[in-house]
Motif scaffolding. Sequence first.
Motif, short mmCIF file in Angstrom:
data_model
loop_
_atom_site.label_atom_id
_atom_site.label_comp_id
_atom_site.label_asym_id
_atom_site.label_seq_id
_atom_site.Cartn_x
_atom_site.Cartn_y
_atom_site.Cartn_z
N LEU A 61 0.84 -1.20 0.00
CA LEU A 61 0.00 0.00 0.00
C LEU A 61 0.87 1.25 0.00
N SER A 62 1.91 1.23 0.81
CA SER A 62 2.73 2.44 0.86
C SER A 62 3.46 2.65 -0.47
N CYS A 63 3.82 1.55 -1.13
CA CYS A 63 4.46 1.70 -2.44
C CYS A 63 3.47 2.21 -3.48
N ILE A 64 2.22 1.78 -3.36
CA ILE A 64 1.21 2.24 -4.32
C ILE A 64 0.99 3.74 -4.17
N TRP A 78 11.66 5.62 -0.05
CA TRP A 78 10.57 4.86 0.56
C TRP A 78 10.85 4.64 2.05
N LYS A 79 12.08 4.30 2.34
CA LYS A 79 12.42 3.98 3.72
C LYS A 79 12.19 5.20 4.62
N MET A 80 12.59 6.36 4.10
CA MET A 80 12.42 7.58 4.87
C MET A 80 10.94 7.84 5.11
N LYS A 81 10.18 7.73 4.04
CA LYS A 81 8.76 8.02 4.14
C LYS A 81 8.06 7.03 5.07
N PHE A 82 8.41 5.76 4.89
CA PHE A 82 7.72 4.75 5.68
C PHE A 82 8.05 4.90 7.16
#
Length: 660
Positions: free
Chosen positions: A67-70, A316-320
């Motif tokens: 979901l986070s990647c989408i 992505w890692k930062m955002k997640f």
Amino acid sequence: MIPSRISFDAEMLLFLALSFSAVIVTFCVGPTLAVAQSSNNNNNATTIPVNVGVVLDLETWVGQMGLSCITMSLSDFYSSNPSYKTRLVLNVRDSKRDEVAAAAAALDLIKNEQVQAIIGPQGSMQADFVIHLGNKSHVPIISFSATSPSLSSIRSSYFVRAAQNDSSQVNAISTVIQAFGWKEAVLVYVDNKFGEGIIPSLTNALEEVGTQVPYRSLISPSATDDQILQELYKLMTMQTRVFIVHMLPTLGSRLFAKAKEVGMMSEGYVWILTNGITDLLSSMDSSIVASSMQGVLGIKTYIPDTPSLDNFMARWKMKFQKENPSILNPTLNIFGYRAYDAARALAMAIEEMGTTNLTFQVMNASTNATDLDTIGVSQNGQKLLQELANMTFTGLTGNVRLVDGQLESSMFQIVNINGYAAREIGFWTLEKGLLRDLYSFNTSKYFINLISIIWPGDSTSVPKGWEISPNGKRLKILVPKKDSFFQFVTVTQDPSRNTFQVTGYCIDIFQAVIEKLPYDVAYDFIPFFFTDGSSAGSTYNDMIDQVFYKNYDAVVGDTTIIANRSLYVDFTLPYTESGVAMLVPYKDSKSKNAWVFLKPLTWDLWLTTGCFFVFIALVVWILEHQINEEFRGSIAHQVGTSFWFSFSTMVFAQSNHPSL
Ligand SMILES: *[C@@H]1O[C@H](CO)[C@@H](O)[C@H](O)[C@H]1NC(C)=O
Ligand SMILES: *[C@@H]1O[C@H](CO)[C@@H](O)[C@H](O)[C@H]1NC(C)=O
Ligand SMILES: *[C@@H]1O[C@H](CO)[C@@H](O)[C@H](O)[C@H]1NC(C)=O
Ligand SMILES: *[C@@H]1O[C@H](CO)[C@@H](O)[C@H](O)[C@H]1NC(C)=O
């Protein structure tokens, strides 16, 4: 960075946005989360929201990460293409690891939200019914993680697999098995649609390289530890020591923990994982990997390391991490990349498709109609599907292009689990087979660093893949008891104790071979009584039949290898000549008389000599008759002189010519 605004759908009561500084804190209230992206000065009014559904198991890591990647994919896509007219609005539903929940979520999305497409569902079992729903309502179902090949058999054109099916790796598995020369392999797989989907193609691939599958071990997805143990004990008693495991990590980690417990992670055992576990290895409990999966081989989907992938991983890692501070050290895996690419493909396809006719044709409800009877039909489904099928772009996982509604098979890595992680030992590609590394020009088929593999039990020698008598079974070996040729086999009966003593040349050879084997083989000799060679009595053929019928394991004795027998049993190489020879009369027809010297003078030779005689006469005549008186006169005289001359070269060659 372009500030983004995250809002909740109107029906969900809450609108929350922070200032332009881009740090957004969101609280999930209710099941519907709409993400509308817009850039600073974008004319927000002209973008058209397009509803799409997302059905994922949000408690699982693949679901959360997917979901986070989408969402990240969509925000990347629209911020790099601000002029695009459409904006995807995600309607997220949690399928709670349940097939019914997934079906209900999909039905709700299609019926009530009139979504143009659904990303998900996550698992192959969930996908089954959702695909039918999509087919009925013409809503494309785009799954990036339902990999079971059996889903293709539903033959819905509205199912798009943004992933490779599991069968694409079977040739990699069979090539590895062939490279090590293992003749048998046991399949261990989870007893559901995901597990059994791969089995037909895997069995075929193994058969092609001459590897038998003596047993298939099905493990229920809800098996208790006791049931797993029971199955493992059954596997232990078998001769085959090569196991191919196809399941998901949840069940897999329990299986390996138990296998370790009963000693099946020791020397001599071979475990090969499909990408069902290896692709998710980084999200598995590393203590289980380190304690009970040492030495396991695996097939892993290979994703080339590109700068855009590294960049994405970092962002992505930062955002997640920012959004989920409670999750430590989140790890992306292939499903995240695929989710990212799938969302991007969908956004592109919807932009291409345009926004005319985003409606559903709704069925008239009769009084007794069920929810499924009144499901609408998307007017745009066919068009959207076309756009998806024609789409090609470079995504995170390389070139994204759908062939027959799924991604084409790519390359696989062969990995070996050592310590906490999987170590790469080679690659497999469809064209080149096994390779040490992708850029080597060495294309020999099995060029793979076999030596570097560390097998279960910390062993470095390649397991031979089978055990002769795993449960103390003794081989039953027939020896012929007959009345002649005692040098080969002699069976002497000890009448007092009714036991047999077996000796002879064949027995000596057999015992020498057994001693050479690197492991123990227990065996008993059992005499096979011959009744005097008469036609009614037992013969060597009867003894061989006993082996063929599997009443006994082998025959040791002076059995002649003949074509018919080799159709029934396998023979060793012949280790002695039978000593039987055939005497045949021989008649010497060469004559020994005085004229034997004429023998070499064949007809051809006579003929050649004659021809040369005439030829020389002719040549001499041509050269001489102009200038030499001797060669003139009547024709008879000329012919006579010429021949005489020719004849004289043979006879008087060494002396002066009589007439010249
Ligand atoms: C639904 O009913 C209306 C009138 O009752 C009719 O005009 C229409 O054609 C029907 N539609 C379908 C799909 O049956
Ligand atoms: C609805 O179901 C009832 C009871 O089963 C039946 O009598 C009736 O005919 C059905 N109506 C329609 C429109 O099918
Ligand atoms: C699975 O993928 C392979 C390779 O891409 C393909 O050859 C095969 O037809 C696919 N199987 C199914 C059932 O879709
Ligand atoms: C061929 O060999 C088998 C096995 O020993 C035997 O049963 C069969 O009778 C043989 N057939 C012929 C034609 O010799």
